[in-house]
Every structure is written in C-alpha cells, then in structure tokens.
Design a protein around this motif. Structure first.
Motif, PDB file in Angstrom:
ATOM      1  N   GLY A  44       0.815  -1.208   0.000  1.00  0.00           N
ATOM      2  CA  GLY A  44       0.000   0.000   0.000  1.00  0.00           C
ATOM      3  C   GLY A  44       0.848   1.257   0.000  1.00  0.00           C
TER       4      GLY A  44
ATOM      5  N   TYR B 116      -2.852 -10.575  11.176  1.00  0.00           N
ATOM      6  CA  TYR B 116      -1.495 -10.184  11.587  1.00  0.00           C
ATOM      7  C   TYR B 116      -1.422 -10.080  13.108  1.00  0.00           C
TER       8      TYR B 116
ATOM      9  N   PRO C 121      -4.128   1.894  -1.635  1.00  0.00           N
ATOM     10  CA  PRO C 121      -3.457   1.182  -0.542  1.00  0.00           C
ATOM     11  C   PRO C 121      -4.386   0.149   0.086  1.00  0.00           C
ATOM     12  N   TYR C 122      -3.785  -0.851   0.613  1.00  0.00           N
ATOM     13  CA  TYR C 122      -4.533  -1.884   1.335  1.00  0.00           C
ATOM     14  C   TYR C 122      -4.701  -1.394   2.769  1.00  0.00           C
ATOM     15  N   VAL C 123      -5.927  -1.245   3.190  1.00  0.00           N
ATOM     16  CA  VAL C 123      -6.175  -0.664   4.510  1.00  0.00           C
ATOM     17  C   VAL C 123      -6.822  -1.699   5.409  1.00  0.00           C
ATOM     18  N   ASP C 124      -6.249  -1.913   6.571  1.00  0.00           N
ATOM     19  CA  ASP C 124      -6.882  -2.777   7.567  1.00  0.00           C
ATOM     20  C   ASP C 124      -6.631  -2.155   8.938  1.00  0.00           C
ATOM     21  N   PRO C 125      -7.195  -2.747  10.000  1.00  0.00           N
ATOM     22  CA  PRO C 125      -7.099  -2.067  11.295  1.00  0.00           C
ATOM     23  C   PRO C 125      -5.668  -1.771  11.745  1.00  0.00           C
ATOM     24  N   ASP C 126      -4.685  -2.488  11.230  1.00  0.00           N
ATOM     25  CA  ASP C 126      -3.311  -2.227  11.660  1.00  0.00           C
ATOM     26  C   ASP C 126      -2.751  -0.918  11.106  1.00  0.00           C
ATOM     27  N   ASN C 127      -3.219  -0.505   9.917  1.00  0.00           N
ATOM     28  CA  ASN C 127      -2.664   0.741   9.363  1.00  0.00           C
ATOM     29  C   ASN C 127      -3.725   1.801   9.082  1.00  0.00           C
TER      30      ASN C 127
ATOM     31  N   PHE D 182      -3.138   5.534   9.979  1.00  0.00           N
ATOM     32  CA  PHE D 182      -2.229   6.245   9.082  1.00  0.00           C
ATOM     33  C   PHE D 182      -2.986   6.822   7.888  1.00  0.00           C
ATOM     34  N   TRP D 183      -3.765   5.959   7.239  1.00  0.00           N
ATOM     35  CA  TRP D 183      -4.439   6.408   6.006  1.00  0.00           C
ATOM     36  C   TRP D 183      -5.602   7.341   6.316  1.00  0.00           C
ATOM     37  N   ASP D 184      -6.234   7.147   7.464  1.00  0.00           N
ATOM     38  CA  ASP D 184      -7.281   8.096   7.863  1.00  0.00           C
ATOM     39  C   ASP D 184      -6.678   9.487   8.051  1.00  0.00           C
TER      40      ASP D 184
ATOM     41  N   GLN E 269       8.000   1.651  10.540  1.00  0.00           N
ATOM     42  CA  GLN E 269       7.375   1.721   9.228  1.00  0.00           C
ATOM     43  C   GLN E 269       7.753   0.430   8.512  1.00  0.00           C
ATOM     44  N   PRO E 270       6.856  -0.322   7.929  1.00  0.00           N
ATOM     45  CA  PRO E 270       5.402  -0.152   7.979  1.00  0.00           C
ATOM     46  C   PRO E 270       4.822  -0.438   9.366  1.00  0.00           C
ATOM     47  N   PRO E 271       3.585  -0.034   9.586  1.00  0.00           N
ATOM     48  CA  PRO E 271       2.952  -0.231  10.889  1.00  0.00           C
ATOM     49  C   PRO E 271       2.795  -1.721  11.221  1.00  0.00           C
ATOM     50  N   ARG E 272       2.637  -1.996  12.475  1.00  0.00           N
ATOM     51  CA  ARG E 272       2.539  -3.377  12.936  1.00  0.00           C
ATOM     52  C   ARG E 272       1.730  -3.430  14.221  1.00  0.00           C
ATOM     53  N   PRO E 273       1.211  -4.602  14.570  1.00  0.00           N
ATOM     54  CA  PRO E 273       0.348  -4.671  15.758  1.00  0.00           C
ATOM     55  C   PRO E 273       1.104  -4.864  17.069  1.00  0.00           C
TER      56      PRO E 273
END
Lengths: 411, 390, 144, 143
Positions: A159, B29, D14-20, D23-25, D45-49
């Motif tokens: 992304g 993840y 971009p692929y958006v999921d709760p982990d990132n 950032f995109w918001d 970077q990149p974000p991680r849980p």
C-alpha cells in the motif's frame, strides 16, 4: 534488530547456531540427478507439463525410477498444484512434501529442505523443481504482474508502494542499488562487464536463451535505461522452462550413476525488517545482510572460505544483484565489485572466480535460480559447457535483497 | 533403514491460542503476533531463541511480517508447507538435521468472520488463484460442485452406501464432540451437549452432509514451539516428545475430490501416513492413549478410525456408536478438546489438544495419558504425529 | 478511506467459462464443444488419464491419444445443494458422479431426473448442452 | 515537470486494515502520523500490531510527524517496461528518510527527474489522483 546492527560491524554470532557436529546435512547429503526442459521465450505448454518433463529427466539422470521418489520440494510461487503434479508423475506415496516461500530467494532453500528431510530420515529421494512461463505467461517482474504479488506476497506494505507507480521488483531493487552506488561512488560508465562476460558464457551454451547473440561493452552502454540506474542489459531474461534436481543421502549417492555432488553447507536467512527488495527500513540499505549471513553460515558449516571456492553461481535478477553479493560473500571488499568485474578477466572461466558459467539468469535462463544449481552440479561433474578445470567446490546463492538461501557444493 | 530417524529427536515445548471467536474484530497479523508471543512465553524461551518459522501457506501473514512485530531476529529455516499441519514436520526435520535451534509454527485466520472456507474456492477461481487444484476444479465447477462441503458430501454418500450405513448413525461423532466442547472453555461452538435428535434435525448443508457434520469457521490464532528433545528437558513444561511424524499422499489424490481413484470412499493417504507414523514411532495402535482426528467433516472421523487400523473397514461408524469408546474413559478417547466441530476449523488446534493431554492439562484429561496421536488432512494430503510424555 | 476490495466488486463469470485453463484439458473441451465425449489415454500403456494431464502416472510417457467413449455409465455417487453457493446455479440442484463403462468417472449434472429419484447404480447416458457457440457442457440423462 | 496521471487508468489503492487504518485516515485529513512504541520510543514503518522490542500490543501510538526529511535514494521511471501505465513517464519515486528516522517512499510532485539528488531536503504534501483517494507525497523544501 541485533542481527542488523551486527551486520554493520560484520560480527557474526556463530555461537547462536547449532554446532557443526550436529549438522547432518554437511557432506552427508548429495545432489544425484539434474534435469531441465528447453529454455525458450514461448514454450507453448503449461507449467505442469514443463515440471513433469524436468522431473522425469532429473529422476532418470539419477538412475532412479519415479516410484523411488518419496519427497517433493516446491516454491510457493510455483503455479503447479502439488496434488496434480503427484497425479501426473504417478508417485504412490510421498513421505515428505514442503514448500519454500516465494521464488528466487528460495531456490537453494529447496535443496536445503530436501537435504534436511533425507538427513533426518523423513524421505529417501527428494525432488526439487521450478517450472514457470515467465516469458509467455504471467510475469512477476513487470508492471502488469502486480496482481501476482498482491496475491502471492504480504499485501500490507505494498500500500505504500503501489499507489506511487512503484510496483516491480527490479525498480524496488534499483532503489537500493542507487543508494549503494551513492555510498561507494560507483560510476555508471564503469559498469557493464558483468553482463558482457555472462553473454560470452552463453555463446558456448546451446541451451541458453542468448546463445548466438553476443554483446559488446559498447552495446551494453547503448542499451536503454529501464529504471535508472538499471539498463536493459542489466536485467535477467524472462524465460519459459523448468529445472529439477534430486537430493539423497551421501551413502546412497556413492552407488549412483554420476559423480556425487555433496552438499558441504546449506543455509537460509530472513533477517528482521526484511521485505521483498523493499527493505528500506533497515539500518543499511546499501547492502545485502541476508546474503552476508548466508555466506558466513556456509563458510562455518563447510569449513571453507572464499579462497577455497572454484566456481560461483550467484543469483542475478540484475547485474548489481550478483555483483554486490561478491562483496557480501567476501570475494572482494565493500564497493569493489565493479572493479572486480572490470574487463571481465577475473570472472571468466580461467579467472580468479569463474562466475555464472552457463550465462546465469541474465543470459542462460531465468528459472528462479534452480538453473544455477544445475550448472554448479555440471561444473562439479566436469560436464559444463564452460568447464572450469578441476572444479571441486562451488558456491550457489539464491535471490538477493529478500529472504535468501545458499549452498556450497563439493565433489 | 539406517539409524537416521526422526524418532524422539524433537519435542513440542510451547503452545498457545488467542481467544477463539466467531468475529475477532482483529487482523490476522495481530492474531498471529499474539499467538506466537504467548507460545514462546509458554515454552519458557526468549524470542531470540527462535530461528525457524514454519506455517501453512494458506495463512495470510508472511513470516517476514511476523518477524517485524515479534522481533524474530533472523529466521534461518522458513517453510510454507501445504495442507494440514504438515509444516510442523518440516520444522521437525530442520531441528533433527541440526540446522535450527527452535522453530515456531503458527496459524492465524479469520475463518469465522472473514474468508470462510466455503468461499475460498469461488474467490480463488475468480482471482485465478492457481494455488488451488485447478485442473480438477475445471471438471467440477461448471456443474455447480463448488464448495469443499460438496466435494466431501460426494465421498460421504458413497461411503455410507458401500457399507450400508444410515446417515443418522454418524450423529454420535458430533454428539461426543459437543460433550467435550461443552467442557472446554476454548471451544466456543457448543454450550451444552447435543443428542442424536439434534443431529437428525440439523439442516442439510449439501445432502448428505448436515450443518452438524461440518466444522464451523472460527477467528483466531495459534502457535506451537518445537525444539530438540535435549534442549526441551530444562524448559517450563513437560515436553511432548515427537515419537513420530509422517505425511501421506497418493496418486489420484486431490483435496477432498478424490473421485478418480478406484475406491472413493477410502482415505489411502491416511492409511499410508498412519503405517509410516507407527513404523517411525515403533509402537502399536493399542499403545495410543488418546487421539485427535481430523473432524472437519464428522463422517471422516469414522473413515480415519478404519484407515488408521483402530477398527475394520466399514465399521468406523459402528465404532462410534453410543460414543462410549470415544469418551474420556473409553477405549480410544477421540477429539477431547471438542475437535474442529466444537472449536472451529483450524488445523493446529488438534496439535494443541494433543500436547495438553501429554501435559495433563486438558479440560477432559485422559487419566495417565502417555501417548497422544494427532491426525490432519483427511480427504487430502495427510499428516500426523505421535507425541509421548518425556 | 476505501480499500481495493470495496471499490472493485468482482465480476462473477458463469462457472462454465472457468473450464478451459490448463492446456492439457483443451482437446477434451473442444470435443465437448462438438458434442463428442473423448478421453485422454496413454499411447504406450493404454491407461486412461482423467482428468487430462501431460504425463502418464503409470509409465511416465508423455504421449497420449484422445479416444471417443460410449457416454454410457452409472451413477457412482451424488449430492444435492439445498442452497446455492453461486448465483449461476438455482437451488436445489444435484451433482452426480458418473462412472463411465470404460472406467473413468466424470462429475456432471442430471437431466430429467428429480433429486429424489437419484440412486447409486442408476444407468445414465451423456447429453450435451450448449453454453455458447463453441462451448458446451456434458450432462447425463437416464439411459434409454 | 510536475507529476502527471493518465486519465481513465485507476491508481492502485493502498490496502487498509485495522493495523494501518489510522495512518491512512490521517492522510485523508492531510495529516501525517507515524507509529511509535511509547515505552521503547522507537518509530516503525510499515505499521505493525506489536512492538518487536518489548512485545507490547498496547504501547503503540500514532504521533504527528514533522513531515520533513531528506531523499535517501530514488528511482526514475523512464521506460514503459517498469512503469505503471496510469502515470506519465518519466516519474520519480523517492525514498525519504524522515527526521524521526523511518523511511517512506512516495513520488516527488514538483521536481524534474534530473533535479533530484540523494540528500535533497523534502517535506510531505498531499494529492488526490482520483476521487476518494488521498495520497501523501513529497515536495521540495528549502534546507
């Protein structure tokens, strides 16, 4: 993060690895069969068909029957479904199957996993293979191949790349190459000899895609810039084809048709913060820590050093990818690889380190590096088209700039 | 064979699951990271000790990603094996061959809320994902045979027909699973046991398979840590020593759709795998104290009992009659955590319950259990392991 | 922020159009398009290969021939879907596994046989249904 | 030449999921945030849980970034073969080392390819290549 910090100072923590005495692969396992299809730009066949042919030839080369095979190793990127392949080959029962992540970085790991299986008694004869229609079918390396990556690889970090038109492995690699050139003051006009020498090798190899098509240093410098600093002739050749090898124990290998090629060492490495070519958040971008680590581990296991290696087959998705490995594996100092290749004499067949003697991925074929393993075996058997005199040891590596693997083979 | 053998070389020393739920609300993840952290803690190891990562390729999170978050410094054996829990066997070979210190196996999926197993085939086809067995599905999907349930149902009808079994008799298998699940707080799908009436009333999913024959999807992550039997000795828990581990495939074998082989109601992969497994472990069937079989589809439990040699061909359903043999004090306690039917379909749950029995920590503990059998992959490439108390 | 999945809903093709993907299968489907049922057989050891494949599992020969078959057989097993897993199929519908007289088995749909009439062992024969100009499906009706 | 898109070809999202998602918001609001472990004071970077140093899932937070950095490396897309068809060549992808230490890639929106050099000061800006998609980008900055 410790490993990456230690990479800066090149301090290898060998005490963290299992002692060499416990290693059941070293000299106790061997490659006993090799096979390949025709390498072409358009096979007109599907990958299943190519895989079957290469495996059948490798099994025959080993003097075995298909029913002797009880293990199968594939790359996850391979499009051939394993049950379908088993059904086509007619293998009654595989005692061991395994898949190694992705493509090029796993090429040597295929052999390593197979060796671990035969060494531990999980299987007797394991086939490793790769089949792909890279030229005529799906392309991993090009802009229109992004969908392959979307499904085949972790999607989260893409992304940050895809929306910016940044979506091919070679351009990702160009980013670290550019940084490497900057840090070591490498000039574009000094490069090119690597590609020229590999094309020379291909002129003696009738199986090579670029057989009959020599390349001069002038033609290299006139070739178009693809993704600066990479020119067209810095890049590997998209290929349709398949290659396979058979791995078994050293005991069994002694009674088989060909000179056994023993596995003196096998290693895999995936350091933290690694991505596929886009590991831009590691402390050092201008280097290949996984290749360095694999090299250290190969030398530790085999008891050999760079000076002991007679011939090298280094994975070359593009010229710099192989050349930087020369530095990481200790064949020259940091930033010296372009000098090392200058004029080409050191890497020719009678040079200091004959390199990618079949033409490599640039000029023979791009079978995700499995064709480098088969070339190393031919060198140690004494049957290569560009035979290195009395070659006794060979180093083989897998894809640089991603989780990678390597082998040291010996006669 | 020489002395080269996997027997007793390795042990499972850490196990963990995240909360299992119908809808986790979390990413795969995040689930994977939590499970791996908990399993390494459970083993009493540091993350720095882990140098191998094995997983099933169908799981969403790549090892490179896992490393970024859990801090595995350098993975020096990585395998993305396929089917069941066969990836664990690759980890066993890595440790036994002396190339790794400790290997973590993990699995994370949002099978309840997200990608459901039943949709995988369709989605994969539309994406042209050839990770699935396309050449075969080409001959099935044009006729609407689209789901794993449908492929399994085709085999089950023939199995029932050949042995003259009434479909309702299979109900004892989910009934016993529900009893075990009701006692196991991790197994979320049964609050109380069901009876044969409930089974008979269960709606048909794909005739002849009922809802209660099919393990539901679940959200969650799990992880298992392996190391050498030698290093296992000083660790936190009683090690579950791997006496044997094996895989089985057969020609004309597919994933659930084994329609081209001579007898479609047999599971030759399970038989071949079982023979190899008992050969490697060097024990008899009667030595097994407790078994975790693959109950993704309930009738496959009966078929596995036959192929593994616990009963005669065709008598698997009769073996399960009234459930007495399968219960915790029975001849062969089966799926004592509730199986996939009670816990949700995710391979690895069976391994974790097998280890709990060895440790003596199961919610339905078999008295003095010493030897534990775990089987995965019924209807496709099979794998299994035999664990013993150290 | 929307995701890739939100913005591009997948177009669902009729599953019949998924059929020809592997080159090994192409001659089979081309013949079905001509309303002929032919199966692949090893040229050397005469073992049937169904589904088609590039190599004989018995003798590893790469040579094969396409042989017309009778189209007659019996129902070996069958299932019914009470709910449809795909919009292209109207539930309830049945899927049958037919064992041809020559030995190989084919998955198909019954034509003119109600689900509650299906029986293992029922004799059936092939019929063809056109899906498009050059693409057809093979189905089975009660043997006459 | 500023960055140009070719009409009619969608830009990959971009692929958006709760982990990132945070950032995109934030990018949607024209804010630039980076993920940090508040216990270890390390940026990711990149974000991680989970923080790879302390293995905490709770200590991760999103903090505003200065948005300033320097070009660490860059790639010029000069030929169709490697380029995305929705963007006019030549275009440049820069790898920027932010003041916080992490590195991110994006396009440079206001520079000619031959203007770009390693060490060039840049700062975050935003663009919207198509409806419903906001991206962070980089532009030239006085040092």
């Amino acid at each position: 993060m410790q490993m990456l910090e230690e990479y800066r100072t090149k301090s290898y923590r060998q005490h963290l690895r299992p002692p060499v005495e416990e290693n059941l692969i070293r000299d106790k396992t061997a490659i006993v069969g090799i096979g390949q299809t025709e390498y072409s730009r358009d096979s007109g066949r599907d990958e299943l068909d190519l895989a079957c042919e290469a495996i059948k030839k490798a099994v025959a080369d080993a003097g075995l029957k298909m029913s002797d095979i009880d293990g199968l190793e594939a790359l996850t990127l391979d499009r051939v479904s394993m049950p379908t392949l088993i059904g086509s080959l007619g293998i009654e029962n595989l005692r061991f199957t395994s898949e190694v992540s992705f493509g090029g970085g796993g090429a040597c790991a295929l052999v390593m996993h197979a060796a671990a299986a035969v060494a531990s008694g999980a299987a007797d004869y394991v086939v490793c293979y790769r089949a792909l229609n890279e030229a005529s079918g799906h392309r991993y390396g090009r802009g229109d191949g992004y969908a392959e990556y979307l499904k085949a690889a972790p999607t989260l970090h893409y992304g940050y790349y895809f929306p910016y038109g940044f979506l091919t492995p070679l351009s990702w690699a160009a980013m670290y190459t550019k940084r490497w050139m900057h840090e070591y003051g490498i000039k574009l006009e000094d490069t090119g000899w690597y590609s020229v020498v590999l094309r020379e090798y291909a002129q003696n190899n009738p199986e090579a895609i670029f057989y009959g098509k020599p390349l001069t240093i002038e033609e290299f410098h006139e070739s178009p810039m693809i993704s600066a600093p990479l020119r067209l002739f810095d890049c590997c050749v998209d290929t349709d084809g398949a290659a396979a090898v058979v791995v078994t124990t050293a005991d069994r290998a002694k009674d088989m048709p060909h000179t056994p090629v023993y596995i003196a060492a096998a290693a895999q490495s995936s350091p933290i913060e690694t991505e596929i070519q886009t590991s831009y958040n590691r402390p050092v971008v201008a280097g290949l820590p996984e290749t360095w680590y694999v090299g250290q581990e190969l030398y530790r296991q085999s008891g050999l050093g760079p000076a002991d290696i007679d011939v090298a087959q280094l994975y070359d998705p593009f010229s710099y990818g192989a050349m930087i490995q020369l530095e990481e594996l200790g064949f020259c100092g940091p930033g010296e690889c372009v000098d090392f290749c200058q004029g080409g004499d050191r890497i020719r067949v009678d040079g200091e380190l004959p390199l990618n003697t079949s033409g490599g991925l640039l000029s023979e074929a791009y079978i995700h590096g499995v064709n480098l393993i088969t070339e190393a075996v031919r060198q140690l058997r004494g049957t290569a088209h560009n035979q290195v005199t009395d070659a006794e040891t060979a180093i083989v590596t897998a894809g640089p700039g991603l989780p990678t693997s390597g082998l040291i083979l010996r006669k | 064979m020489t002395e080269r053998t996997l027997k007793d070389k390795t042990a499972i020393v850490g196990i963990a699951t995240t909360d299992l739920a119908r809808d986790s609300g979390r990413t795969e993840y995040s689930l994977a990271c939590e499970a791996v952290k908990l399993a390494v803690e459970d083993a009493g190891l540091e993350m720095a000790d882990v140098d191998g990562i094995v997983k099933d390729i169908s799981d969403g999170i790549d090892p490179m990603y896992l490393q970024k978050a859990v801090g595995i410094d350098n993975a020096q054996y990585c395998s993305d094996s396929h089917w069941g829990t066969s990836a664990i066997m690759t980890g066993v070979t890595a440790i036994a061959a002396g190339i790794c210190n400790a290997v973590v196996y993990y699995r994370c999926l949002n099978g309840g809320s997200g990608r459901r197993a039943g949709n995988d085939f369709r989605a994969a086809r539309e994406m042209k994902d050839e990770g699935l067995d396309l050449i075969r599905y080409d001959f099935y999907s044009p006729f609407g045979l689209l789901t794993p349930d449908g492929l399994a149902a085709m085999t089950v009808r023939r199995y029932l027909h050949e042995h003259g079994i009434e479909a309702e008799e299979v109900g004892w298998i989910p009934a016993v699973a529900s009893e075990y699940a009701a006692r196991n707080p991790d197994a979320i799908f049964f609050d109380e046991p069901i009876g044969l009436d409930d089974y008979a009333d269960s709606t048909m999913r794909v005739d002849p398979l009922r809802e209660l024959d099919c393990a539901p999807g679940v959200d969650g992550g799990l992880a298992v840590v392996l190391t050498s039997a030698e290093r296992a000795k000083g660790l936190r828990h009683t090690p579950a020593v791997v006496m044997g581990v094996a895989q089985g495939t057969s020609t004309e074998g597919e994933l659930l759709s084994n329609f081209t082989r001579p007898d479609i109601s047999a599971l030759p992969e399970i038989r071949l795998m079982g023979d190899e497994l008992f050969r490697v472990a060097g024990i008899d069937r009667s030595d097994v104290d407790v078994a975790q079989l693959d109950d993704r589809y309930a009738p496959y439990v009966a078929m596995q009992l036959e192929e593994l040699g616990f009963c005669e061909s065709g008598s698997g359903v009769a073996f399960c009659e009234k459930g007495e043999r399968l219960r915790v004090d029975g001849e062969l306690p089966v799926n004592t955590g509730g199986g996939f039917l009670g816990g949700g379909f995710t391979y690895g749950l069976n391994v974790i319950e097998g280890v709990r029995q060895i440790r003596g920590t199961s919610a339905s503990q078999v008295d003095g259990a010493e030897i534990s059998l775990v089987v995965s992959g019924a209807g496709g490439p099979a794998d299994g392991m035999i664990l013993r108390r150290a | 922020m929307t995701t890739q999945a939100d913005s591009e809903a997948p177009v669902i093709p009729h599953p019949a159009l998924w059929a020809v993907l592997y080159r090994s299968s192409t001659p089979f489907w081309e013949a079905v398009g001509r309303h002929e049922l032919t199966l692949q057989r090893c040229s050397d050891c005469k073992t049937w290969r169904m589904p088609p494949r590039p190599m004989c599992p018995r003798c590893q020969s790469a040579e094969s021939e396409w042989v017309p078959v009778s189209g007659r057989g019996t129902i070996h097993s069958w299932v019914t879907y009470p709910e449809s897993p795909h919009p292209a199929f109207e539930a309830p519908y049945a899927v049958i596994l037919v064992e041809l007289d020559e030995g190989p088995r084919l998955v198909s749909n019954p034509v003119g046989i109600a689900p509650d009439e299906l029986e293992i062992g029922m004799p059936v024969e092939v019929v063809f249904e056109d899906v498009s100009d050059d693409f057809a499906l093979y189905k089975f009706q009660r043997a006459g | 030449m500023p960055l140009e898109y070719i009409p009619g070809i969608p830009i990959l999202r971009p692929y958006v999921d709760p982990d990132n998602q945070p950032f995109w918001d934030a990018v949607d609001r024209h804010e630039f945030v980076l993920q940090r472990c508040s216990d270890c004071d390390v940026y990711f970077q990149p974000p991680r849980p989970m923080c790879p140093h302390c293995l905490s899932m709770d200590s991760l937070e999103w903090v505003p970034s200065s948005g300033r950095g320097e070009v660490y490396s860059f790639v010029v897309f000069a030929a169709d073969r490697m380029a995305y068809p929705g963007m006019k060549i030549p275009y440049v992808v820069v790898l920027v080392e932010m003041e916080e230490g992490v590195r991110l890639t994006a396009n440079i929106v206001d520079a000619e390819p031959d203007e770009v050099y390693i060490g060039m000061p840049v700062e975050v800006t935003y663009n919207s290549p198509m409806e419903g998609l906001t991206l962070y980008q980089f532009k030239k900055r006085a040092s």
